[in-house]
Scaffold this motif. Structure first.
Motif, PDB file in Angstrom:
ATOM      1  N   LEU A   1       0.852  -1.201   0.000  1.00 23.27           N
ATOM      2  CA  LEU A   1       0.000   0.000   0.000  1.00 23.27           C
ATOM      3  C   LEU A   1       0.879   1.239   0.000  1.00 23.27           C
ATOM      4  N   PRO A   2       1.578   1.499  -1.131  1.00 26.02           N
ATOM      5  CA  PRO A   2       2.556   2.602  -1.147  1.00 26.02           C
ATOM      6  C   PRO A   2       1.935   3.976  -0.920  1.00 26.02           C
ATOM      7  N   GLU A   3       0.637   4.142  -1.205  1.00 26.54           N
ATOM      8  CA  GLU A   3      -0.006   5.461  -1.066  1.00 26.54           C
ATOM      9  C   GLU A   3      -0.660   5.659   0.299  1.00 26.54           C
ATOM     10  N   ALA A   4      -0.772   4.588   1.083  1.00 29.31           N
ATOM     11  CA  ALA A   4      -1.572   4.695   2.318  1.00 29.31           C
ATOM     12  C   ALA A   4      -0.808   5.400   3.420  1.00 29.31           C
ATOM     13  N   ARG A   5      -1.540   6.135   4.253  1.00 33.94           N
ATOM     14  CA  ARG A   5      -0.964   6.745   5.459  1.00 33.94           C
ATOM     15  C   ARG A   5      -0.996   5.676   6.549  1.00 33.94           C
TER      16      ARG A   5
END
Ligand SMILES: Nc1ncnc2c1ncn2[C@@H]1O[C@H](COS(=O)(=O)NC(=O)C[C@H](N)c2ccccc2)[C@@H](O)[C@H]1O
Length: 527
Positions: A302-306
């Motif tokens: 999940l490279p975009e997740a915070r």
């Protein structure tokens, strides 16, 4: 914003009544959406039924259910009437429910199922609730637990200092302690959490913790206070990676909250399917260290997740929210638990009772916060040992939460968790921090999770043992042998476990934390 739990969490029912408040997974491709208006109506209907029992503010209601729209409405109905709800869930063994009932002397047992558990006796009333309403099966015979009020009538006004809920945690002494959380403490914590802007009104917050664990109450508060939707993940679906991911996909979950172990099997067997879930924008975890190899795998999927590391204890619901660095530096060996949320402060206190400001000095975390619990139910002594005089000004009469957690400060003053004060063990006269053994094990490329413990052997000697999960493809037996040498190369001999075993998975407690008691039973030292 109100200081009362039910008003605080239903505020969105006035401003956005048609928005989804709860999205329930009914089975593949089938979901049920409950709007804020519908949730508010259900709360009103439940409260009307409960009002007919003529209970007083402060009486206890055991709430036995999984997380669901109805369960959320039930706890909010209790809050509306000033009744203290005591959440238990299917994971809570009958014996523990009996213990909790005996301790809290509830006026009512409110269940999503068929009523009270087998063998649970008492003068309490019994009611069943569901999407269609709440039905009284047996009226309370005696309002146990409250002192008689000869003069005025029963107390009806709900004050912010009244106890909204009581969560029973298995105290280290083995006897469960009832953590009393007031409306004011919970709404103060929620306010601190909202400043982190974790979710917005269009988010759907998947909650994976049982109702008996206050993580579920954090998730419910995070979603409803933000005008977002709660997505209860059926517990049975958590065990199967594909089924778990299917729930997240079908409900459109955009935020997934849970203890680190909920990701273990998904990351091991279905990382690619997880990566396909583009709707996931955020992950929040708490409860124990997230093993770094697994956190790296989560970041890759999940490279975009915070990713937010939430630290804290049930006695204040939580204390800090710290973003995981993005990217995760390859040389990083520790996650920060940062600083307390606005309005609270985490102090480090040395063995001499003095506050520690300088970096790299180990101390015990003491929390100053408006979200502190009101005490342990009918246990003044343990309360006084936990809500202790402010170490900065002991004579002031102010109290802070003594967490039992050790930490040290980094260069910027941020905190790094270093285990519990009771996780410092003596091995052959030497002090050993179990976390240090675990961190060294996690540095081995084949290890994805590790737990060290020090069960007392039959001869009374404390022996060091460790259990690891190895990456798929790494041979378990050869890794065990290799690991002992790997540890011996970096740690003094007394910190090298006498017993080191690879397991396909680490056993977890009902709340999803690594079950150290179960591991201790597996060691050769076990009697
Ligand atoms: N992020 C962490 N890293 C590392 N050790 C940790 C961490 N969060 C707790 N812990 C540990 O767990 C203890 C608290 O255990 S507990 O009372 O059962 N409560 C919980 O575990 C959950 C807690 N109430 C909570 C609920 C919702 C969100 C955050 C936190 C802490 O004192 C720490 O030892």
């Amino acid at each position: 914003m109100s200081h009362l739990l039910h008003e605080f969490l239903l505020a969105a029912a006035r401003t956005a009544p048609h928005r989804p408040a709860v999205v329930e997974f009914l089975g593949d491709d089938r979901t049920r959406v409950v709007s804020y208006r519908e949730l508010d109506d259900l709360v009103g209907r439940y409260a009307e039924t409960l009002r007919g029992l003529d209970l007083e503010v402060g009486e206890r209601v055991v709430l036995d259910s999984d997380t669901s729209a109805s369960a959320i409405a039930a706890l909010l109905a209790c809050a509306t009437l000033g009744l203290t709800f005591v959440p238990v869930s299917p994971e809570t063994p009958d014996q523990r429910v009996r213990t909790i009932v005996a301790a809290t002397e509830p006026a009512l047992y409110l269940s999503a199922g068929e009523g009270a558990r087998p063998g649970v006796e008492g003068g309490f009333g019994v009611a069943r609730f569901g999407p269609d309403g709440c039905e009284i099966l047996r009226r309370p015979t005696a309002h146990a637990g409250l002192p008689a009020r000869p003069s005025s009538g029963p107390r009806r006004e709900v004050a912010a200092t009244d106890i909204a809920y009581m969560i029973f945690t298995s105290g280290t002494t083995g006897r469960p302690k009832g953590v009393m959380m007031s409306h004011r403490a919970v709404t103060s914590f929620y306010r601190g959490m909202l400043t982190q802007r974790i979710v917005g009104p269009h988010d759907r917050v998947a909650t994976t913790s049982p109702l008996q664990f206050d993580f579920s109450l954090l998730d419910i508060g995070l979603a409803l206070a933000s005008g977002a939707a709660v997505v209860p993940v059926p517990r049975a679906r958590l065990r199967w990676p594909r089924r778990f991911l299917r729930v997240l996909r079908d409900t459109g979950a955009s935020q997934v909250n849970g203890v680190p172990s909920i990701w273990r099997q998904v990351l091991r067997f279905e990382p690619d399917r997880l990566a396909e879930l583009r709707s996931i924008r955020g992950v929040l975890f708490c409860g124990e260290d997230f093993p770094l190899p697994e956190l790296r795998a989560l970041r890759r999927a999940l490279p975009e997740a915070r990713l937010v590391n939430c630290y804290g204890a049930t006695e204040s619901m939580a204390a800090s929210f710290t973003d995981v660095p993005d990217p995760l530096p390859p040389e990083l060996t520790r996650l920060s638990i940062g600083f307390a949320h606005p309005g609270a402060e985490m102090l480090l206190v040395g063995e001499d009772g003095r506050p520690i400001e300088e970096p790299d000095v180990l101390g015990e975390i003491h929390l100053r916060s408006p979200a502190l619990f009101s005490g342990y139910w009918r246990d003044r002594a343990t309360t006084d040992a936990t809500l202790v005089p402010d170490p900065v000004d002991p004579g002031s009469g102010r109290r802070v939460l003594r967490t039992g957690d050790l930490a040290y400060r980094g260069e910027g003053g941020e905190l790094y968790f270093r285990g519990r004060t009771d996780s410092q063990v003596q091995i052959r006269g030497n002090r050993v921090e179990l976390g240090e053994v675990e961190r060294r094990l996690l540095e081995h490329p084949a290890v994805t999770a590790a737990t060290a413990l020090a069960p007392r052997g039959p001869d009374g000697e404390t022996e060091l043992a460790a259990f690891v999960v190895v990456a798929p493809g790494a041979g378990e037996r050869e890794t065990e042998a290799e690991l002992t040498d790997f540890l011996a190369a970096a740690l003094p001999a007394y910190m090298v476990p006498g017993e080191l075993r690879a397991l396909p998975a680490l056993p977890v407690t009902a709340n999803g934390k690594v079950d150290r008691a179960a591991l201790a039973q597996l060691t050769e030292a076990a009697p």
